[in-house]
Write an enzyme that holds these catalytic residues in place. Structure first.
Site, short mmCIF file in Angstrom:
data_model
loop_
_atom_site.label_atom_id
_atom_site.label_comp_id
_atom_site.label_asym_id
_atom_site.label_seq_id
_atom_site.Cartn_x
_atom_site.Cartn_y
_atom_site.Cartn_z
N LYS A 22 0.83 -1.20 0.00
CA LYS A 22 0.00 0.00 0.00
C LYS A 22 0.87 1.26 0.00
CE LYS A 22 -3.67 -0.36 2.42
NZ LYS A 22 -4.56 -0.54 3.57
N ARG A 91 -3.05 3.09 8.55
CA ARG A 91 -3.39 1.82 7.87
C ARG A 91 -2.17 0.90 7.87
NH1 ARG A 91 -6.34 5.53 4.37
NH2 ARG A 91 -8.47 4.77 4.06
N GLY A 100 -6.67 -10.60 8.33
CA GLY A 100 -6.38 -11.07 9.67
C GLY A 100 -5.55 -10.09 10.44
N MET A 102 -4.87 -6.05 11.66
CA MET A 102 -5.51 -4.76 11.86
C MET A 102 -5.28 -3.96 10.60
SD MET A 102 -5.33 -1.41 12.60
CE MET A 102 -4.01 -0.65 13.51
N ARG A 321 -3.55 -0.86 -6.58
CA ARG A 321 -2.69 -2.06 -6.63
C ARG A 321 -3.06 -2.83 -7.88
NH1 ARG A 321 -5.88 -5.19 -1.72
NH2 ARG A 321 -7.84 -5.26 -2.85
N HIS A 434 -8.53 -34.35 8.03
CA HIS A 434 -8.38 -35.64 7.36
C HIS A 434 -9.12 -35.64 6.03
CE1 HIS A 434 -9.54 -39.87 6.53
NE2 HIS A 434 -8.32 -40.13 6.98
N ARG A 555 2.39 -47.92 -17.26
CA ARG A 555 2.48 -48.90 -16.17
C ARG A 555 1.91 -50.23 -16.67
NH1 ARG A 555 -0.33 -44.75 -14.47
NH2 ARG A 555 0.59 -43.23 -13.05
N ARG A 606 7.26 -49.17 -18.57
CA ARG A 606 7.91 -49.64 -17.35
C ARG A 606 7.60 -51.12 -17.14
NH1 ARG A 606 6.22 -47.14 -11.64
NH2 ARG A 606 4.38 -48.40 -12.02
N GLU A 734 14.18 -43.93 -8.16
CA GLU A 734 13.10 -43.77 -7.18
C GLU A 734 13.48 -44.31 -5.81
OE1 GLU A 734 9.64 -46.04 -8.44
OE2 GLU A 734 10.89 -47.55 -9.39
N SER A 753 14.52 -41.79 -15.34
CA SER A 753 13.21 -41.18 -15.12
C SER A 753 12.96 -41.19 -13.61
CB SER A 753 12.12 -41.97 -15.85
OG SER A 753 10.86 -41.40 -15.57
N GLY A 755 11.12 -41.32 -10.33
CA GLY A 755 9.83 -41.72 -9.77
C GLY A 755 9.70 -41.00 -8.45
N THR A 756 9.21 -39.77 -8.51
CA THR A 756 9.26 -38.94 -7.29
C THR A 756 8.23 -39.36 -6.25
OG1 THR A 756 7.94 -37.31 -8.48
CG2 THR A 756 10.33 -36.93 -8.34
N ASN A 757 7.23 -40.17 -6.63
CA ASN A 757 6.33 -40.66 -5.58
C ASN A 757 7.09 -41.58 -4.64
OD1 ASN A 757 4.34 -39.38 -7.02
ND2 ASN A 757 3.45 -41.24 -7.87
N ASP A 758 7.70 -42.62 -5.19
CA ASP A 758 8.45 -43.54 -4.33
C ASP A 758 9.66 -42.85 -3.71
OD1 ASP A 758 6.76 -45.61 -4.55
OD2 ASP A 758 8.18 -47.03 -5.40
N CYS A 821 8.45 -38.94 -13.80
CA CYS A 821 7.14 -39.53 -14.08
C CYS A 821 6.32 -39.71 -12.82
CB CYS A 821 7.29 -40.85 -14.84
SG CYS A 821 8.15 -42.12 -13.91
N TYR A 841 12.28 -33.63 -19.52
CA TYR A 841 10.81 -33.64 -19.65
C TYR A 841 10.16 -33.95 -18.32
CZ TYR A 841 10.99 -38.75 -19.54
OH TYR A 841 11.19 -40.04 -19.15
#
Lengths: 878, 878
Positions: A22, A91, A100, A102, A321, A434, A555, A606, A734, A753, A755-758, A821, A841
């Site tokens: 501001k 202000r 949240g 003042m 703004r 949850h 897969r 795979r 992975e 490649s 495997g960022t989940n595992d 992947c 990629y």
């Protein structure tokens, strides 16, 4: 010595960190010569100093007094002067807009004496007492925490207002144990201190945590001479946008309220007029306003929103703004600004986000056909869902049609119901409950914390106000807005999706034209290619239409489900070789179809990854069936044999068991069958005149020795299939050890490649299935996470492994192709990280392809981020 | 140009890499002026060149011819000379002794002509023809692969031997399709080439893989003039040790066979005489031999073993090397050599190993009381076990007394039986079979691959030769020697253990005196302290007697078993707070007892780690119980409630679920109760005049934010317990992410303790429970592992994380104490690694304490190893 105060004429819009948004923009407007009431900004440095020491920094008072004198001199008024009293607004304004905290106290400087001077000078006694009433109310509430409800409402005539001031002063004294301060300076410094303290108010801290805003920024404070929109019919206040923030349509757009202050416009007490109305009421101010808005757009090179006040025919600018806008407007405006020569295409794509595009791709309720919402609660997981109300998991799984699971809150018992339902509605809990965490993980629509809704699972009723709904009644929930509707609401499919699908033309549709233009440019500048995770020809077809330039993950285990489960049972229990022989032609057909769809593009297949026992019935089911049979003296038959096999193969931790490359090394012929199927499918496509480009990917490798063995076997199989093209053999990275030893593994891998989940699961040591519901909500509440590491890559921990693996892999093999992947391949923040570490990629599910394409382009035109500190550096310095 | 051939007079004992062990030591003896038959060594360089190119290196033949001429000149004989024929031996000899390679061909140079000259010159026709017979046999077998059984046995008189030569020549010609080569040079070069080729024989490759010998060393070849021990009564051959290799007793010790060649001694065809006998038969040679042996001990500064031949009264040395010895002898000799002033104490401890000490600590069969073994097979997992034979897992688990599980081979179905049995005996499989891998993991006695034993699980018999044993009959198996005995064999407890326990004095016992002396020195030089993993006062007491200087890991979950399970059920199902209140005094008593035992020493207490559902009955049991009840229409009662709870808490992968610090953040009051119990126990000990030194350790931390929250709560609890000493709060480093972000975590941790079990599981992505039986055997066979990463730390992958965490942790907090409490803390190779990366202590189970103490000392006097390449470098360059 630090400088803690800046006059508006000293700053500019680039000093946001120091002056807050501001303050920086007030300074910018002042520099532009626009009519801004004089004032000054106390810096965020001063706030940090105050928060650190608990006292106002030494020297601050003197600087404030100096700047105050400047303002007084300009206006010929003085704070607390009994003839010409200066009134001030105070202000807050941090570097980021932050609800949240003042925000505003007006009319500082009024007391039992100056209120009379204001009445005399303005010739409007009612206005003076109303202003004093406002000050006591705002000051009491924000500086002393007097509950808002203690201040009864009701402006009336002047006498009544004078009485109200007396009443408010009494309320203030009773609540705080002291009289309302008559010293204007005490009012001023009390307000400044209150702004500083509000930085650490609970709601502000919570908001920063949710929005990932650092806690150590602090807020600035703007002190400004008051101007009044409530001085009669020639006065008024308004808010305006330089373009329509809902659609992006060109032209000023706003609300105006005569004889009112800005807060009245926002409060919506009276119906506002349009800017067109203003042109009739006060044509001179209207013309001036439009001219100012044009200048602001030119200066800020974007849609601006502004707040203005007209005092007795004089136009004053109170704030501007870069304005918020809907996702659709974001695309349209970015394209317009390019057309207008204001920004480049590079800038245009940096002004839209993948999240905005995702919102445009969700199906949404047709709001024209929607009734009034029953209630509005926390929009926890986006999407639109309608269905019959069910109150428990059993009913959800038993239902025939679509259902909405309605609960007080959910727990792991509800998982089957959550999977079966179209959407989830809870009466308790917020974005980290949850229900919210699990629903987002599943991509399922969810509205949480509908506190006005009374859920009675015993009576099976959902009551909101006077509306009582029963199990089986249809409701609709909007996870993007948090709206809950009784009855079914028609769902409108996304025009953007239909455009990507080729069903709609962009001609004459500004949104689709803008999307097309920006996506095309993103494609031109992107370094990252975007591939798809797709297991079937249908998925591949959609992915290709959505712009995928390859399949990054096919897969093969999905191909063993359905009726083919029986063959896997043979493989495990019966004749191994004949089972493989039967599976071979089926797999070959799978791959042939996929290669046909993706002709000319890479298709990364795979080899089978999950433990074989996952294809058998569950241990629990079989145990119960066999026990029940035995209890009544019946022979359990085949169930008994299956139970024995499942028991033998049972694993405590299947994710850490016999799967991936380990299966390939232990089960003779399994990988060889798959490799042969790939090669034969490719050969068939070549024979048919196609251009198949399969690649074979080995999962779960932890050491080069594993890959050496599999590679040797695969090369041997490939060499025996005539007519197949060359087929690269690469590996997933992975397992943490694979990342650490990537320099070795690259000797045996034609590509990596991630495997960022595992990799996330093993680097953190938790399994997504087990933890999202069990403790992620608690972790988000505690601030352990700011976002689930399964939604957005943990760039500090997991990211270091990715970076290390890329560096070491390329040290061995400089031209090593690398991609990702895991599901992070479709997450905007993660995509920027993958760009920065130099992957080739990303691969993601078909519906995320456009988002990934856009973000890949954005990453290429955005400076590299340093998310959570440098990859090897500390994330905090607690 | 390389030099490929060294005359014996050119080399020395330090050239083992180039000349092989045998060649280097022959050269050393030659340099010492000992009587060594002249000869030369072809280097390992030549072998590597041959293996690389497939042809003998250019220049090698010329060098061999030059050196051959030297030998001929010295002896006045010539290869192939029909009057004075020179005969040669050709022996392999790599840098490491390696069974499975071609070793020796004798009598090269004999043919149909020279045999007559040899007969004439020696005056012993029978000897000449016997030598020729030996040549054809050895040459045929090792150079042309003629099966040994084709050469029928049987020396007889001269005529018979001449016939045998003719027969052997026919056998040779029939098998190889060519006549036995009459050219001595063809014999020589054929033998040299065969030695080179034998480097890559299957058995040699397998042996190197098992023993972790690099494959690229190559072997040297020793060509040496023949001397003959079979020239009549004044000739003979022998082997000798400079001290007794079984007990270490001082004094020469050996076997002598008159009128025989070395191979006859080894073959054990005739009974040998002692060296004392030799002193009677040939006192001059005996005196000369003893003098030579003394010189060798002085030169090699260790026990030597030698091979010698006496030809017609002339003593010749054919080989020497530092001799193998039993573990007991190793300790005794090392101490003796210190006494004799030959070596330092530092050298002495480097000459004994933790594995040797471990062997001395296993209980062993009393061999004096043991019968003849039934059979001897693969010693797969050390120890001594007796028990009744059972043929399946069910019988094993049902048995009352000790049992030995006897199987063809084991699979995961047998796991319960393996756990229940005292030991495992299989008729198939080797050191990497399922039975062997799993038994070693459990520390259970196992003998594998007893091929002479016929196991019939249907008839329930175990037959060896004519002995038939039935289920219930007692057998004894010795996993250290591979012996299998019928009946019970008395077990003798280890005197070394009884010494450590304080039950035996070292006075007058050379072994115990040596152990005491070397252990004391190891303690003096060690930098690593040795702590114990101990959960009970009894374990702590033993650990302290064994020399532990602290407890590195007290697992508190063991304290929730037994009758306290019920309280955990309350905690989960019932009244949370009252359950914790009941647990508090129990935990306090646990800790008080432990702190009393370890007064004055650190006791690291780990807060509860496993998922709470592990304290409930299993899902499978409950499912079966409830299903059975329901099938007969009975109410399942409490089982139903428990089943619901277990289902709710069920985890797909408990290792990756709600455990460790996550429990502490999710279950209110659980950690606080434990922390309070620790502090109150410590306060009680202080009040009793003790010196308690507890430390609190938080498990499974992955990010500093987790530790921040737990630490704040713990500090708050500690501050409220009066009289407690300062209690450090540290963390396990067992999640890969914790290692990567150790720089952050060190801000909130007073110490690090590496949990290398979990760190190994998560870095490799496999769970020990699930994989050891499922595929580790296969991985060991394939050479993916050379040793299980759960037995010995994977220094390349997991080790990099340990090293990284130490470096980053100390960068934040330079005095950060670090230790390891995984099972690797008791593994010799791993201890050296932990020393090298700079840890402060290792912690292991009480019985491994002495081993760890010894290895900690050895690590301090041994140069840092570079195991499997540098930590960040490649492990192979395939």
């Amino acid at each position: 010595m630090s400088r803690y105060v800046f006059d508006f004429s000293d700053g500019n819009k680039d000093l946001k960190d120091l002056l807050g948004g501001k303050g920086a923009n007030l300074a910018e407007m002042t520099r532009m010569g626009l009519p801004v009431p004089p004032g000054f900004t106390i810096t965020t440095d001063a706030c940090r100093e105050y928060l650190h020491t608990g006292t106002l920094p030494s020297g601050l008072l003197r600087e404030v007094e100096d700047h105050l004198r400047l303002v007084e001199a300009r206006l010929g008024k003085r704070l607390g002067d009994i003839h010409e009293p200066l009134l001030l607004s105070v202000r807050s304004g941090g570097p980021f807009s932050m609800p949240g905290m003042m925000e505003t106290i007006l009319d500082i400087g009024l007391n039992d004496t100056t209120v009379l001077a204001l009445a005399a000078r303005s010739g409007d006694e009612r206005f003076a007492w109303d202003s004093y009433r406002r000050l006591i109310q705002m000051f009491g509430r924000t500086v002393y925490g007097v509950p808002a409800e203690l201040f009864e409402a009701g402006p009336g005539d002047t006498a009544a207002l004078r009485d109200l001031v007396a009443t408010y002063q009494k309320v203030f004294a009773e609540y705080t144990g002291r009289d309302f301060p008559q010293s204007p300076r005490e009012q001023l410094y009390g307000a400044i201190t209150a702004v500083f303290q509000s930085w650490n108010a609970d709601r502000a801290v919570l908001y920063r945590r949710q929005e990932r805003i650092p806690h150590d920024l602090g807020t600035a404070v703007n002190v400004q001479a008051m101007v009044f929109g409530n001085r009669g019919p020639r006065s008024g206040s308004g808010v305006a946008f330089t373009r329509d923030p809902a659609t992006g349509r060109r032209g000023a757009y706003g609300d105006y309220l005569p004889d009112a202050q800005g807060e009245d416009v926002v409060a919506g007490i009276r119906n506002t007029l349009t800017l067109a109305d203003l042109s009739r009421i006060d044509p001179a101010s209207h013309v001036k306003l439009l001219s100012i808005m044009e200048k602001l757009e030119q200066r800020f090179r974007d849609l601006c929103d502004i707040e203005f006040t007209i005092e007795d025919g004089d136009l004053w600018m109170l704030q501007t703004r870069v304005g918020k806008r809907t996702p659709a407007a974001a695309f349209v405006i970015a394209a317009q600004l390019v057309d207008e020569g204001t920004i480049t295409l590079d800038e245009a794509i940096s002004r839209v986000t993948g999240d905005q595009l995702a919102h445009l791709m969700f199906p949404a309720f047709d709001l024209d056909a929607a009734p009034e919402p029953l209630t509005t609660a926390v929009a926890a997981s986006p999407g639109a869902a309608s269905g019959a109300i069910v109150f428990d998991s059993t009913a959800a799984t038993a239902a025939d049609g679509p259902v909405i699971l309605v609960r007080h809150e959910t727990n792991p018992d509800d998982l089957p119901g959550m999977i079966a339902a179209q959407g989830i509605l809870t009466s308790r809990g917020g974005k980290t409950s949850h229900a919210a965490v699990v629903a987002r993980g599943m991509g399922k629509t969810c509205v949480c914390g509908a506190e006005q809704a009374v859920v009675d699972p015993v009576a099976e009723t959902l009551t909101v106000g006077t509306t009582v709904l029963h199990a089986g009644d249809v409701i609709s929930i909007d996870g993007t807005t948090g709206h809950v509707y009784a009855g079914a609401v028609p769902v409108r499919s996304s025009s953007v999706v239909r455009f990507f699908e080729g069903e709609l033309s962009p001609l004459g549709d500004p949104l689709l034209a803008a999307v097309q233009r920006l996506m095309t440019h993103a494609g031109h500048v992107a370094r990252l290619a975007v591939h798809a995770n797709a297991d079937t020809a249908a998925d591949a077809r959609r992915a290709r239409r959505f712009g995928a330039t390859g399949i990054g993950l096919c897969r093969t285990e999905h191909m063993f489900l359905g009726p083919r489960r029986e063959l896997v049972e043979h493989l495990i229990l019966g004749d191994h070789e004949s089972a493989l022989a039967e599976l071979l032609p089926l797999q070959r057909d799978d791959f042939t179809a996929l290669l046909r769809e993706m002709d000319g593009l890479p298709v990364t297949i795979r080899l089978i990854d999950p433990p074989l026992h996952e294809f058998l019935p569950s241990l629990e089911d079989l145990t119960a069936r066999v026990a029940a049979a035995q209890a009544v003296g019946r022979d359990p038959g085949l169930d008994g044999l299956l139970l024995a096999a499942v028991r033998r193969m049972h694993e405590q931790n299947p994710m850490l068991g016999l799967r991936g490359v380990r299966l390939g090394l232990v089960v003779p012929g399994l990988f060889a069958m798959q490799v042969r199927a790939v090669a034969e499918a490719a050969a068939a496509r070549v024979a048919a005149g196609g251009d198949p480009r399969p690649e074979i990917m080995v999962p779960l490798v932890g050491t080069v020795q594993e890959l050496d063995v599999v590679r040797a076997e695969a090369l041997e199989v490939l060499s025996r299939v005539e007519g197949a093209p060359p087929i690269p053999i690469g590996t997933m990275i992975e397992v943490p050890r694979a990342a650490l030893t990537a320099g070795d593994i690259a000797h045996a891998a034609d590509f990596f490649s991630f495997g960022t989940n595992d990799l996330t699961q093993m680097t953190w040591g938790f399994s997504r299935d087990d933890v999202e519901g069990a403790f992620f909500g608690r972790y988000l509440d505690l601030g352990v996470f700011t976002v689930s590491p399964f939604e957005s890559l943990d760039t500090t921990g997991v990211g270091e492994l990715v970076r290390t693996a890329v560096e070491r892999g390329r040290a061995t093999r400089p031209d090593l192709p690398t991609g990702v992947c895991g599901e992070h391949g479709g997450d905007p923040a993660s995509i920027h990280f993958f760009h920065d570490v130099g992957l080739d990629y990303v691969s993601c599910s078909p519906y995320r392809i456009p988002i990934a394409r856009l973000e890949a382009g954005r990453a290429a035109v955005t400076p590299a981020t340093q998310p959570n500190g440098a990859a090897f550096g500390p994330t905090s310095t607690s």
